[in-house]
Design a protein around this motif. Structure first.
Motif, mmCIF file in Angstrom:
data_model
loop_
_atom_site.group_PDB
_atom_site.id
_atom_site.type_symbol
_atom_site.label_atom_id
_atom_site.label_comp_id
_atom_site.label_asym_id
_atom_site.label_seq_id
_atom_site.Cartn_x
_atom_site.Cartn_y
_atom_site.Cartn_z
ATOM 1 N N ARG A 135 -17.362 4.093 -6.078
ATOM 2 C CA ARG A 135 -16.626 4.453 -4.860
ATOM 3 C C ARG A 135 -15.163 4.735 -5.181
ATOM 4 N N HIS A 136 -14.546 3.898 -6.021
ATOM 5 C CA HIS A 136 -13.131 4.048 -6.376
ATOM 6 C C HIS A 136 -12.964 3.698 -7.855
ATOM 7 N N GLY A 137 -12.478 4.638 -8.639
ATOM 8 C CA GLY A 137 -12.417 4.472 -10.088
ATOM 9 C C GLY A 137 -11.525 3.339 -10.566
ATOM 10 N N ASN A 138 -10.602 2.896 -9.721
ATOM 11 C CA ASN A 138 -9.680 1.838 -10.160
ATOM 12 C C ASN A 138 -10.183 0.440 -9.791
ATOM 13 N N SER A 168 -12.450 4.115 1.397
ATOM 14 C CA SER A 168 -12.265 4.545 0.002
ATOM 15 C C SER A 168 -12.430 3.425 -1.016
ATOM 16 N N GLN A 169 -12.527 2.180 -0.575
ATOM 17 C CA GLN A 169 -12.578 1.073 -1.536
ATOM 18 C C GLN A 169 -13.869 0.254 -1.378
ATOM 19 N N PRO A 170 -14.384 -0.276 -2.485
ATOM 20 C CA PRO A 170 -15.648 -1.026 -2.431
ATOM 21 C C PRO A 170 -15.435 -2.444 -1.933
ATOM 22 N N GLY A 189 0.855 -1.172 0.000
ATOM 23 C CA GLY A 189 0.000 0.000 0.000
ATOM 24 C C GLY A 189 0.890 1.220 0.000
ATOM 25 N N ARG A 190 0.319 2.317 0.472
ATOM 26 C CA ARG A 190 1.074 3.568 0.431
ATOM 27 C C ARG A 190 2.313 3.532 1.333
ATOM 28 N N HIS A 191 2.235 2.757 2.443
ATOM 29 C CA HIS A 191 3.312 2.836 3.432
ATOM 30 C C HIS A 191 4.368 1.752 3.344
ATOM 31 N N LYS A 245 -2.188 -0.300 -12.528
ATOM 32 C CA LYS A 245 -1.115 0.249 -11.689
ATOM 33 C C LYS A 245 -1.249 1.771 -11.708
ATOM 34 N N ASN A 246 -0.796 2.404 -10.669
ATOM 35 C CA ASN A 246 -0.767 3.869 -10.703
ATOM 36 C C ASN A 246 0.375 4.327 -11.594
ATOM 37 N N PRO A 247 0.072 5.196 -12.592
ATOM 38 C CA PRO A 247 1.186 5.737 -13.369
ATOM 39 C C PRO A 247 2.048 6.594 -12.447
ATOM 40 N N THR A 259 -2.329 -2.629 -16.794
ATOM 41 C CA THR A 259 -3.092 -3.431 -15.821
ATOM 42 C C THR A 259 -2.199 -4.018 -14.729
ATOM 43 N N GLU A 260 -2.748 -3.999 -13.524
ATOM 44 C CA GLU A 260 -2.123 -4.693 -12.392
ATOM 45 C C GLU A 260 -2.764 -6.084 -12.284
ATOM 46 N N LEU A 261 -4.030 -6.139 -12.641
ATOM 47 C CA LEU A 261 -4.797 -7.389 -12.644
ATOM 48 C C LEU A 261 -4.153 -8.387 -13.594
ATOM 49 N N ILE A 267 -9.386 7.859 -13.900
ATOM 50 C CA ILE A 267 -10.620 7.221 -14.391
ATOM 51 C C ILE A 267 -11.835 8.046 -13.947
ATOM 52 N N GLU A 268 -11.772 8.537 -12.720
ATOM 53 C CA GLU A 268 -12.870 9.387 -12.239
ATOM 54 C C GLU A 268 -12.978 10.655 -13.085
ATOM 55 N N ARG A 269 -11.828 11.293 -13.354
ATOM 56 C CA ARG A 269 -11.868 12.546 -14.122
ATOM 57 C C ARG A 269 -12.279 12.324 -15.578
ATOM 58 N N GLY A 320 -9.562 -5.919 -6.478
ATOM 59 C CA GLY A 320 -8.687 -4.820 -6.063
ATOM 60 C C GLY A 320 -8.473 -3.857 -7.217
ATOM 61 N N CYS A 321 -7.366 -3.148 -7.189
ATOM 62 C CA CYS A 321 -7.107 -2.183 -8.247
ATOM 63 C C CYS A 321 -6.842 -2.902 -9.566
ATOM 64 N N VAL A 322 -7.430 -2.373 -10.630
ATOM 65 C CA VAL A 322 -7.288 -2.990 -11.954
ATOM 66 C C VAL A 322 -5.995 -2.536 -12.626
ATOM 67 N N GLY A 344 9.991 -4.170 -7.068
ATOM 68 C CA GLY A 344 9.648 -2.806 -7.467
ATOM 69 C C GLY A 344 8.164 -2.596 -7.234
ATOM 70 N N TYR A 345 7.629 -1.511 -7.778
ATOM 71 C CA TYR A 345 6.210 -1.222 -7.604
ATOM 72 C C TYR A 345 5.387 -2.300 -8.322
ATOM 73 N N ARG A 346 4.712 -3.108 -7.539
ATOM 74 C CA ARG A 346 3.868 -4.214 -8.024
ATOM 75 C C ARG A 346 4.607 -5.176 -8.954
ATOM 76 N N ARG A 347 5.901 -5.380 -8.682
ATOM 77 C CA ARG A 347 6.631 -6.390 -9.446
ATOM 78 C C ARG A 347 7.759 -6.961 -8.594
ATOM 79 N N GLN A 359 0.870 9.611 -10.312
ATOM 80 C CA GLN A 359 -0.561 9.846 -10.517
ATOM 81 C C GLN A 359 -1.381 8.697 -9.935
ATOM 82 N N SER A 360 -2.677 8.932 -9.832
ATOM 83 C CA SER A 360 -3.557 7.870 -9.339
ATOM 84 C C SER A 360 -4.454 7.415 -10.483
ATOM 85 N N ALA A 361 -4.425 6.117 -10.772
ATOM 86 C CA ALA A 361 -5.273 5.582 -11.850
ATOM 87 C C ALA A 361 -6.745 5.842 -11.529
HETATM 88 N N1 EPU Z 1 -8.852 9.077 -6.101
HETATM 89 C C1 EPU Z 1 -9.815 9.747 -6.780
HETATM 90 N N2 EPU Z 1 -10.836 9.032 -7.319
HETATM 91 C C2 EPU Z 1 -10.914 7.691 -7.204
HETATM 92 C C3 EPU Z 1 -9.916 7.000 -6.521
HETATM 93 C C4 EPU Z 1 -8.879 7.725 -5.964
HETATM 94 O O1 EPU Z 1 -9.790 10.961 -6.914
HETATM 95 O O2 EPU Z 1 -11.886 7.123 -7.716
HETATM 96 C C5 EPU Z 1 -7.774 9.849 -5.479
HETATM 97 C C6 EPU Z 1 -7.894 9.814 -3.954
HETATM 98 O O3 EPU Z 1 -8.739 10.815 -3.507
HETATM 99 C C7 EPU Z 1 -6.477 10.001 -3.514
HETATM 100 C C8 EPU Z 1 -5.673 9.362 -4.626
HETATM 101 O O4 EPU Z 1 -6.522 9.264 -5.748
HETATM 102 O O5 EPU Z 1 -6.142 11.354 -3.444
HETATM 103 C C9 EPU Z 1 -5.135 7.998 -4.213
HETATM 104 O O6 EPU Z 1 -6.224 7.134 -3.929
HETATM 105 P P1 EPU Z 1 -6.148 5.951 -2.849
HETATM 106 O O7 EPU Z 1 -5.710 6.492 -1.540
HETATM 107 O O8 EPU Z 1 -7.434 5.223 -2.921
HETATM 108 O O9 EPU Z 1 -4.977 5.072 -3.336
HETATM 109 P P2 EPU Z 1 -4.691 4.446 -4.735
HETATM 110 O O10 EPU Z 1 -3.424 5.038 -5.240
HETATM 111 O O11 EPU Z 1 -5.872 4.493 -5.638
HETATM 112 C C10 EPU Z 1 -3.194 2.497 -3.842
HETATM 113 C C11 EPU Z 1 -3.062 1.040 -4.218
HETATM 114 C C12 EPU Z 1 -4.109 0.232 -3.456
HETATM 115 C C13 EPU Z 1 -3.921 0.452 -1.954
HETATM 116 C C14 EPU Z 1 -4.077 1.945 -1.665
HETATM 117 C C15 EPU Z 1 -3.886 2.281 -0.190
HETATM 118 C C16 EPU Z 1 -2.356 0.866 -6.540
HETATM 119 C C17 EPU Z 1 -2.779 0.649 -7.943
HETATM 120 N N3 EPU Z 1 -3.340 0.882 -5.624
HETATM 121 O O12 EPU Z 1 -4.462 2.916 -4.327
HETATM 122 O O13 EPU Z 1 -3.862 -1.134 -3.743
HETATM 123 O O14 EPU Z 1 -4.894 -0.287 -1.236
HETATM 124 O O15 EPU Z 1 -3.094 2.676 -2.430
HETATM 125 O O16 EPU Z 1 -2.603 1.989 0.223
HETATM 126 O O17 EPU Z 1 -1.163 1.002 -6.267
HETATM 127 C C18 EPU Z 1 -4.412 -2.914 -5.217
HETATM 128 O O18 EPU Z 1 -3.250 -2.844 -5.602
HETATM 129 O O19 EPU Z 1 -5.196 -3.793 -5.630
HETATM 130 C C19 EPU Z 1 -4.865 -1.928 -4.258
HETATM 131 C C20 EPU Z 1 -6.138 -1.826 -3.908
#
Ligand code: EPU
Length: 323
Positions: free
Chosen positions: A281-284, A239-241, A167-169, A252-254, A318-320, A263-265, A248-250, A199-202, A257-259
């Motif tokens: 709830r969560h675009g990814n 924040s997650q459904p 996760g983030r930490h 990888k985060n570029p 894709t991370e999936l 997707i939401e934007r 989980g997330c479909v 590395g990041y998701r690898r 940036q946040s995927a």
């Molecule tokens: N955000 C949006 N809209 C959305 C989703 C997110 O604006 O629909 C914004 C949030 O507000 C926030 C930022 O994007 O400012 C980051 O969102 P979030 O905290 O949900 O984290 P994430 O980067 O989307 C990553 C991991 C998750 C992990 C969380 C928490 C990836 C692809 N995803 O999500 O991992 O649970 O951090 O640590 O790296 C997974 O890999 O399957 C997964 C769920």
């Protein structure tokens, strides 16, 4: 966080690549073979073994209960040129509607979850079929820090290492010391820290099967660790459904940036194709419902990727894992 009717979050993800056969494998590669007592079944439905609950069957399927059985199965696949894949918890996997050819192996957690903690050294050794949640809970209880923020991540220890879940930490690779693996030819060897890269998701762990891993952790107050885990879990839940069928997330985060945000934007939250939907709830996250097909999820993935590319120039990866 366990969606109703979905396999326990603790079940992965070593959705490992298949061994591609060069010649046509025999139709019955396991008939009359000495498999050390392992049983192979045919046309086993895989959908109930994945969190998305879609997709077709495995041509052959086995759940070895010990290393001898696993080795016999893997060696038989190597001898006969049969594709062999390892299914972990199914929490980061999409199986195509047509299913998969060859053998799919799953390590039943009842037989592949041994865990030993050495509090003096600060290390934990665990079988890779164990649920990651089990490893996290046991290390928190023992007052060993390093894995507590991985709370709520589904899948097996093997799957988590294979894709360096985190996760983030933190991520699982940052505290991994060594991993015992089985290669596609059935040999067992140990990969130590200096041979591993994460590395990041690898990860560099591309062997067929991860068997047992050792983690180096730091002593800490168990209550403080439990508190940290609880806070991470609450944030995740907000924040997650997590109560829906998803993997989980479909994407990888570029970088930077946040995927989910992209997707939401792009206005895609809530978009449906058949029985699959981009979570509102969560675009990814893509969630599946009644009657969903794997093809619905694949079309939704393409739609998200194409729309985000068109609007922002960012190409989502894709991370999936897709079989
Ligand atoms: N955000 C949006 N809209 C959305 C989703 C997110 O604006 O629909 C914004 C949030 O507000 C926030 C930022 O994007 O400012 C980051 O969102 P979030 O905290 O949900 O984290 P994430 O980067 O989307 C990553 C991991 C998750 C992990 C969380 C928490 C990836 C692809 N995803 O999500 O991992 O649970 O951090 O640590 O790296 C997974 O890999 O399957 C997964 C769920």
């Amino acid at each position: 966080m366990n969606p109703p009717d979905v396999p326990a979050p603790d079940q992965p993800d070593a959705e490992d690549g298949a061994v591609e056969a060069s010649a046509e494998p025999p139709a019955e590669p396991f008939a009359d073979a000495d498999l050390a007592g392992a049983t192979v079944v045919t046309d086993e439905p895989l959908a109930p073994k994945t969190w998305l609950r879609v997709g077709g069957p495995a041509q052959h399927f086995a759940e070895p209960v010990n290393r001898e059985q696993l080795q016999a199965l893997v060696r038989r696949c190597a001898e006969t040129g049969t594709n062999c894949r390892l299914l972990g918890g199914g929490s980061n996997l999409l199986v195509r509607d047509e299913g998969v050819s060859g053998l799919v192996i799953r390590l039943p957690k009842e037989h592949w979850s041994d865990l030993t903690i050495d509090k003096v050294v600060g290390s934990v050794t665990v079988d890779c079929g164990a649920p990651l949640s089990h490893l996290v809970a046991e290390t928190v209880k023992a007052g060993l820090a390093g894995l507590e923020t991985l709370v709520g991540i589904p899948g097996t220890v093997g799957g988590a290492l294979h894709g360096n879940s985190g996760g983030r930490h933190a991520d699982v690779g940052s505290v991994c010391e060594s991993v015992e693996v089985m290669t596609r030819s059935g040999d067992i060897c140990t990969r130590t820290r200096d041979e591993l890269s994460f590395g990041y998701r690898r990860s560099s762990l591309d062997e067929l099967c991860l068997l047992r891993a050792t983690f180096a952790l730091r002593p800490a107050d168990p209550d403080a660790l439990a508190d940290r885990a609880r806070k991470t879990w609450i944030l995740k839940k907000s924040s997650q459904p997590l109560s829906h069928q998803s993997a989980g997330c479909v994407f990888k985060n570029p970088r930077g940036q946040s995927a989910g945000d992209l997707i939401e934007r792009a206005g895609l939250k809530g978009t449906r194709v058949g029985g699959a939907e981009v979570s509102d709830r969560h675009g990814n996250f893509i969630v599946t419902g009644e009657g969903a097909k794997s093809a619905d999820v694949l079309r939704l993935i393409d739609l998200c990727r194409d729309t985000v590319l068109q609007r922002t120039g960012v190409e989502l990866e894709t991370e999936l894992r897709i079989w």
